[in-house]
Design an enzyme around this catalytic site. Structure first.
Site, mmCIF file in Angstrom:
data_model
loop_
_atom_site.group_PDB
_atom_site.id
_atom_site.type_symbol
_atom_site.label_atom_id
_atom_site.label_comp_id
_atom_site.label_asym_id
_atom_site.label_seq_id
_atom_site.Cartn_x
_atom_site.Cartn_y
_atom_site.Cartn_z
ATOM 1 N N GLY A 37 0.281 -5.051 0.593
ATOM 2 C CA GLY A 37 -0.888 -5.155 -0.290
ATOM 3 C C GLY A 37 -0.602 -5.924 -1.568
ATOM 4 C CD GLU A 69 1.334 -5.582 5.611
ATOM 5 O OE1 GLU A 69 2.116 -6.512 5.913
ATOM 6 O OE2 GLU A 69 0.617 -5.614 4.604
ATOM 7 C CB ALA A 114 -0.894 -0.020 1.229
ATOM 8 C CD GLU A 144 -2.601 -7.495 2.801
ATOM 9 O OE1 GLU A 144 -2.184 -6.384 2.406
ATOM 10 O OE2 GLU A 144 -3.245 -7.639 3.840
HETATM 11 N N1 COA Z 1 4.588 3.240 -0.688
HETATM 12 C C1 COA Z 1 5.009 4.436 -1.187
HETATM 13 N N2 COA Z 1 6.168 4.572 -1.854
HETATM 14 C C2 COA Z 1 6.924 3.494 -2.013
HETATM 15 C C3 COA Z 1 6.551 2.229 -1.528
HETATM 16 C C4 COA Z 1 5.319 2.138 -0.840
HETATM 17 N N3 COA Z 1 4.865 0.977 -0.355
HETATM 18 N N4 COA Z 1 7.518 1.331 -1.838
HETATM 19 C C5 COA Z 1 8.470 2.013 -2.503
HETATM 20 N N5 COA Z 1 8.114 3.317 -2.616
HETATM 21 C C6 COA Z 1 8.855 4.382 -3.264
HETATM 22 C C7 COA Z 1 10.055 4.804 -2.400
HETATM 23 O O1 COA Z 1 9.648 5.723 -1.398
HETATM 24 C C8 COA Z 1 10.951 5.422 -3.442
HETATM 25 O O2 COA Z 1 10.487 6.725 -3.722
HETATM 26 P P1 COA Z 1 11.585 7.931 -3.946
HETATM 27 O O3 COA Z 1 12.293 7.540 -5.216
HETATM 28 O O4 COA Z 1 10.720 9.133 -4.094
HETATM 29 O O5 COA Z 1 12.461 7.920 -2.748
HETATM 30 C C9 COA Z 1 10.687 4.568 -4.684
HETATM 31 O O6 COA Z 1 9.444 3.921 -4.468
HETATM 32 C C10 COA Z 1 11.751 3.494 -4.905
HETATM 33 O O7 COA Z 1 11.872 2.748 -3.701
HETATM 34 P P2 COA Z 1 13.228 2.605 -2.854
HETATM 35 O O8 COA Z 1 12.862 2.387 -1.428
HETATM 36 O O9 COA Z 1 14.141 3.760 -3.149
HETATM 37 O O10 COA Z 1 13.829 1.300 -3.501
HETATM 38 P P3 COA Z 1 14.802 0.251 -2.812
HETATM 39 O O11 COA Z 1 15.295 -0.629 -3.897
HETATM 40 O O12 COA Z 1 15.819 0.942 -1.957
HETATM 41 O O13 COA Z 1 13.853 -0.599 -1.820
HETATM 42 C C11 COA Z 1 11.852 -1.769 -1.162
HETATM 43 C C12 COA Z 1 12.780 -1.340 -2.330
HETATM 44 C C13 COA Z 1 10.613 -2.439 -1.765
HETATM 45 C C14 COA Z 1 12.577 -2.739 -0.247
HETATM 46 C C15 COA Z 1 11.447 -0.521 -0.360
HETATM 47 O O14 COA Z 1 10.944 0.437 -1.265
HETATM 48 C C16 COA Z 1 10.376 -0.776 0.653
HETATM 49 O O15 COA Z 1 10.640 -1.314 1.717
HETATM 50 N N6 COA Z 1 9.112 -0.361 0.377
HETATM 51 C C17 COA Z 1 8.033 -0.463 1.302
HETATM 52 C C18 COA Z 1 7.523 -1.883 1.396
HETATM 53 C C19 COA Z 1 6.417 -1.993 2.433
HETATM 54 O O16 COA Z 1 6.609 -1.810 3.605
HETATM 55 N N7 COA Z 1 5.207 -2.305 1.950
HETATM 56 C C20 COA Z 1 4.074 -2.544 2.785
HETATM 57 C C21 COA Z 1 3.315 -1.307 3.000
HETATM 58 S S1 COA Z 1 1.945 -1.630 4.080
#
Ligand code: COA
Length: 260
Positions: free
Chosen positions: A111, A134, A66, A114
């Protein structure tokens, strides 16, 4: 309806929905969830579509969860509405008669995991990373993850994944049965389409009834589910597809099903 955050393509007998916010790793904001519901409804109602495939744009993510930026400002009521929409999407994917295949091309987190679990089954690319992170954010899965994970993988693994927020590699996901197969990234969508076409060539009523029985049966005692199977089995003997399928076998030719 025009879509901002997804694409919807029909290549009959398949429809492909692609979550298309690659700069956000295809994270689901409320608008994207609404678009997914609209597109899945379209696929459900389109007589030319027999199988739906869900995937993500780009080479990094299926759906990385999400949208945390949007969620960070939510009130409890807004969070409830958001979770309700996520649940509506999951229930729609399960309730629609046509099989839905998740083609997990990268991160399927929160999400994303899910939504993939609400699909009938999932195929993964070697790059897939799958989990429910989460608890890292001080929240819980809100689109059905605590419940569907219990029904997808062994119960101890479901608990470990949800409590720890640990993500699985494609190999680990295959081992616990969260995905059915792993392919090199460029072969994932072609393989999903190949399998989709294989299913689409079978008796459409039969496949639809199998899906309904196997979804409903999970929530029923075995005796009641088996009774439902017997009644459904019998009812199909009134269909043109049953006549055609059996006649074609006896005449040593391929069947031509009409879905009625
Ligand atoms: N919501 C909003 N933005 C998100 C996102 C999310 N769930 N997942 C990634 N993004 C965005 C990042 O903020 C980043 O934006 P920016 O370029 O403006 O900084 C962009 O997508 C690229 O992600 P980034 O974190 O820089 O890539 P990474 O390779 O370092 O890491 C992940 C990848 C997937 C490990 C990391 O993005 C992450 O942990 N995301 C969240 C996952 C999560 O907790 N999901 C469950 C939500 S309930």
């Amino acid at each position: 309806m025009t879509y901002e955050n997804i694409t919807y393509e029909v290549e009959a007998p398949l429809a492909v929905i692609t979550v298309n916010r690659p700069k956000r790793l295809n994270a689901l904001n409320a608008q994207t969830v609404a678009e997914l519901i609209a597109a899945a409804t379209r696929a459900a109602e389109d007589g030319a579509v027999r199988v739906l495939i869900l995937t993500g744009a780009g080479d990094r993510a299926f759906v990385a969860g999400a949208d945390i930026t949007e969620m960070s400002e939510m009130t409890p009521l807004q969070a409830l509405r958001f979770a309700e929409a996520g649940h509506r999407l999951g229930e729609l994917l399960e309730a629609m008669e046509k099989p839905v295949i998740a083609a997990i091309n990268g991160y399927a987190l929160g999400g994303g995991c899910e939504v993939a679990m609400a699909c009938d089954f999932a195929l993964a690319s070697e790059k897939a990373t799958i989990g429910q992170p989460e608890v890292n954010l001080g929240i819980i899965p809100g689109f059905g993850g605590t419940q569907r994970m219990l029904r997808r993988v062994p119960i101890g693994m479901a608990r470990e994944l949800v409590y720890s927020g640990r993500s699985l590699s494609a190999e680990e996901a295959l081992r616990v049965g969260l995905v059915n197969a792993i392919y090199p990234a460029d072969e994932l969508l072609p393989k999903a389409k190949e399998l989709g076409k294989l299913i689409a060539g079978k008796g459409p009523l039969a496949v639809a009834r199998c899906k309904r029985l196997m979804t409903a049966g999970l929530g029923l005692p075995l005796g009641a589910a088996n009774e439902l199977e017997r009644q459904t089995f019998a009812a199909l003997f009134a269909s043109a597809d049953q006549k055609e399928g059996m006649r074609a076998f006896l005449e040593k030719r391929s069947p031509s099903f009409q879905g009625r």
